[in-house]
Design an enzyme around this catalytic site. Structure first.
Site, PDB file in Angstrom:
ATOM      1  CG  ASP A  79      -2.043  -0.940   1.169  1.00 20.77           C
ATOM      2  OD1 ASP A  79      -2.061  -1.782   0.261  1.00 20.77           O
ATOM      3  OD2 ASP A  79      -2.928  -0.863   2.059  1.00 20.77           O
ATOM      4  CG  HIS A 225       1.876  -0.032   4.738  1.00 21.05           C
ATOM      5  ND1 HIS A 225       1.594  -1.054   5.627  1.00 21.05           N
ATOM      6  CD2 HIS A 225       0.713   0.641   4.555  1.00 21.05           C
ATOM      7  CE1 HIS A 225       0.319  -1.002   5.965  1.00 21.05           C
ATOM      8  NE2 HIS A 225      -0.240   0.015   5.327  1.00 21.05           N
TER       9      HIS A 225
END
Length: 256
Positions: A79, A225
């Site tokens: 992400d 992430h």
């Protein structure tokens, strides 16, 4: 593997249930007074909040939290990019023969279009992670702003790659009642996760990997992430890929 892609079909199915529940609360309050009506109101509101704050809750629309497979396969999802970490992560994935889906923020993609095209060129997936990534307020967005976040990111990513994303991840995993209508209209399926290490905030690589490993299982969706302020996301991805190899897991991209 059967396709797990399930966009919302009835984005407002929650509304009759909400109205019914509040009608029951009002009736109970009228019939038995606040000693029953008040706790019943709190209970129904808690269910509504659970639907917003629990990433795997399907109260407001379908959400994918694992792949339908019994094989030692996982779906890596990354992400918040593109970022200064993207190129290094792509090289790590290549070195391990791994694939991932990058859930990209539209405005960040527009600022780094070459990285977005490189993700696609190397055979990785690209998903929608909102246009501006309103981390503090995504859970509270109204229907107009929610649609602008979802559709705006779709337009930005399609303009860069020539392909429209098919997967969506809610910001911080919080999906309120207004997210399903734009997902339906854009043909997007919402994706949650089953293994996470809080790598966006935790700087301890070993602790992050330990948390992720506890969630690993056939079909697990792994949340990662890039671009976190602590600057250790690339190292975390490198260590995770090594661990997946050691455990005999391979990475897959589900069919949209």
């Amino acid at each position: 593997m059967d396709t797990p892609h399930r966009p919302p079909r009835r984005p407002h199915a929650w509304l009759p249930l909400l109205l019914l529940s509040q009608g029951l609360v009002a009736w109970a309050w009228w019939r038995w007074g606040w000693p029953l009506g008040l706790p019943l109101m709190f209970a129904t509101h808690a269910v509504c909040w659970w639907g917003v704050l629990a990433p795997n809750s399907a109260l407001y629309g379908p959400v994918l939290s694992r792949l339908p497979t019994g094989a030692r396969e996982v779906w890596l999802t990354i992400d918040d990019g593109p970022s200064g970490d993207t190129a290094a992560i792509l090289d790590l994935l290549d070195a391990h023969g791994a694939k991932a889906t990058f859930f990209l923020v539209g405005d960040r993609a527009q600022a780094r279009p070459d990285l977005v095209r490189e993700i696609a060129r190397r055979g990785h997936g690209i998903g929608n992670h909102s246009r501006t990534h309103p981390q503090a307020w995504f859970w509270a967005l109204g229907p107009r702003r929610m649609r602008a976040e979802v559709e705006g990111c779709q337009r930005q990513l399609a303009a860069i790659t020539g392909a429209t994303p098919r997967w969506f991840r809610a910001v911080v995993g919080h999906a309120n009642p207004f997210v399903s209508a734009p997902l339906r209209d854009e043909g997007l399926a919402r994706v949650a996760w089953g293994a996470r290490g809080f790598d966006a905030v935790d700087v301890d690589v070993a602790r992050v990997l330990g948390k992720i490993e506890r969630g690993l299982a056939p079909g697990a969706i792994v949340l990662l992430h890039e671009g976190a302020a602590h600057g250790r996301n690339v190292e975390m991805v490198a260590k995770l890929l090594q661990r997946l190899d050691a455990l005999g897991y391979r990475t897959v991209l589900p069919r949209p």
